[in-house]
Scaffold this motif. Sequence first.
Motif, mmCIF file in Angstrom:
data_model
loop_
_atom_site.group_PDB
_atom_site.id
_atom_site.type_symbol
_atom_site.label_atom_id
_atom_site.label_comp_id
_atom_site.label_asym_id
_atom_site.label_seq_id
_atom_site.Cartn_x
_atom_site.Cartn_y
_atom_site.Cartn_z
ATOM 1 N N GLU A 192 0.747 -0.976 0.059
ATOM 2 C CA GLU A 192 -0.025 0.064 -0.007
ATOM 3 C C GLU A 192 0.907 1.335 0.059
ATOM 4 N N ALA A 221 1.710 3.529 -3.543
ATOM 5 C CA ALA A 221 0.895 4.807 -3.433
ATOM 6 C C ALA A 221 1.118 5.808 -4.493
ATOM 7 N N GLU A 222 0.143 6.430 -5.079
ATOM 8 C CA GLU A 222 0.229 7.584 -5.829
ATOM 9 C C GLU A 222 -0.513 8.684 -5.333
ATOM 10 N N LYS A 263 -2.269 10.726 -6.622
ATOM 11 C CA LYS A 263 -3.814 11.041 -6.844
ATOM 12 C C LYS A 263 -4.724 10.261 -5.927
ATOM 13 N N GLU A 264 -4.296 9.407 -5.049
ATOM 14 C CA GLU A 264 -4.853 8.485 -4.381
ATOM 15 C C GLU A 264 -5.552 9.461 -3.012
ATOM 16 N N TRP A 311 -7.143 8.916 2.446
ATOM 17 C CA TRP A 311 -6.178 8.340 1.488
ATOM 18 C C TRP A 311 -6.965 6.910 0.930
ATOM 19 N N LYS A 312 -7.620 6.863 -0.465
ATOM 20 C CA LYS A 312 -8.322 6.014 -1.012
ATOM 21 C C LYS A 312 -7.510 5.177 -1.718
ATOM 22 N N ILE A 313 -7.155 4.034 -1.152
ATOM 23 C CA ILE A 313 -6.296 2.898 -1.500
ATOM 24 C C ILE A 313 -7.091 2.202 -2.822
ATOM 25 N N PRO A 314 -6.542 1.806 -3.986
ATOM 26 C CA PRO A 314 -7.053 1.090 -5.004
ATOM 27 C C PRO A 314 -7.090 -0.256 -4.609
ATOM 28 N N HIS A 342 -3.485 -2.181 -5.471
ATOM 29 C CA HIS A 342 -2.398 -1.941 -4.436
ATOM 30 C C HIS A 342 -2.284 -2.756 -3.063
ATOM 31 N N THR A 395 -10.440 3.055 2.494
ATOM 32 C CA THR A 395 -9.990 4.370 2.769
ATOM 33 C C THR A 395 -9.421 4.357 4.227
#
Length: 450
Positions: free
Chosen positions: A260, A264-265, A267-268, A276-279, A282, A295
């Motif tokens: 994670e 991390a990018e 845009k998250e 922080w919204k983690i796709p 990831h 989140t």
Amino acid sequence: MPRIKKPLTVKELNALPDGRHAVGGVKGLTVEKRAGKITGYRLRYFKGGAERATTYVGTYTLGEVRKKAADDLALYESGTSPQEVRAAERQEQAEKKREAEKQAKNARITFLYCANEFISEYTQTVSRSTNKARHVALNKHLAPAIGAKPIDAVTVQDLAAALSPIWVSKPNAAQKAYTLAHQVFDYAIAKELTELRSNPADLRGPLGVLLKPLPQPPKQHYPALHFDFIRAFIKDLLKTPSASAHALFFAILTGSRNSEARLAEWKEFDLERGIWKIPESHQKTKDKNFERNRTKILSTQAIDFLKHLPKVGPLVFVKRQDAAANRPLSDMAMTEVIKALHEKKKERDGRGWIDPDSLNRQTGEKRRITAHGFRATFRSWVESGEWENYTKAQEAAEAVLLHEKRDNLGGAYRRYDHAAEQRRVIQAWADNCLEGIDLSDYSPWRREAR
């Protein structure tokens, strides 16, 4: 039907005039003479109203011609022909040649060749540690026993012999070697490098009969640092000005998994709202049958830390030399940071950063802490704390760790995200981790202070 004439001698043949003459001795055999010289022989045979003929040209003696003609006549009378026999012989020779070439090719396509092709083709799709484990399993356990054998010639018995020495004594190594063997055979079948149609390295088949069930050792938790020492560790960590150290620091503050933080990018993140919204891509856990909260709430220290980091590409944590390629940190990056800090501390106190409650099963030595273990450090700290509402604090801690899942039963009606409790818990954790630490003394804050 040609008549059988009295066999002529060589002297009589030479005395014949130009033209075609019966040789005698074999029904239908004639000789052709031109300019006083024999130009060839012909065997004529009539069957079903059609004439069949075989010509003999070359330096054959009269006896050799009669022998060939007699053999060919026997073929005609048996219902076949010399042409058909010779065509069949040519076809048989061609098939033998193809089979020899095929066997020579198969001899070159060994298990080791297929294994190297498989590992090479998928190098970029797996982690560095997985690649290393594959090479160890191949070179140490599989190649010595079956590496030189053609892939088609490797039997179930060969596989059992290769795996048996480590099957019980080294179950982890055995599992990796077995998995690799299974993948190599699947690869060879898919790429048509073998004529096999079923995978011999399958424990559900005969191999499972030859090998005892693989013992499953009790699982060990990741070694973790006791929360009483978290500030001392962070002081050591902050002195390491690298992207890997920054990623580890951020993972500790947020209770995040290795992947994670590494992936991390920018845009998250919504730094204004502190979330922080983690796709899903990831995360370690991929959920098919339910939704999972992905989140995270960020502490003020985590937000401030991100604001001080330079943006050199889409990724938050990236080595400058890898920024242009947008290449994330390796999955061993944080481990290498911990290992370096451990060695330095070990030189000072003889212990290093270890988990005293976690022992190496083979050596009995205390194990070095891990990046994932800091999630346990955080969870244990929450568990030991005194909270205004203890139950809600524990639920918030699970939400911080992204352990909550909304399945069809227990989670179907639980839609409260504990955001307020998460914020209180994660902020208290950050305050605890950084108590007494002046961040302006450390990278990346140092750049602004200057």
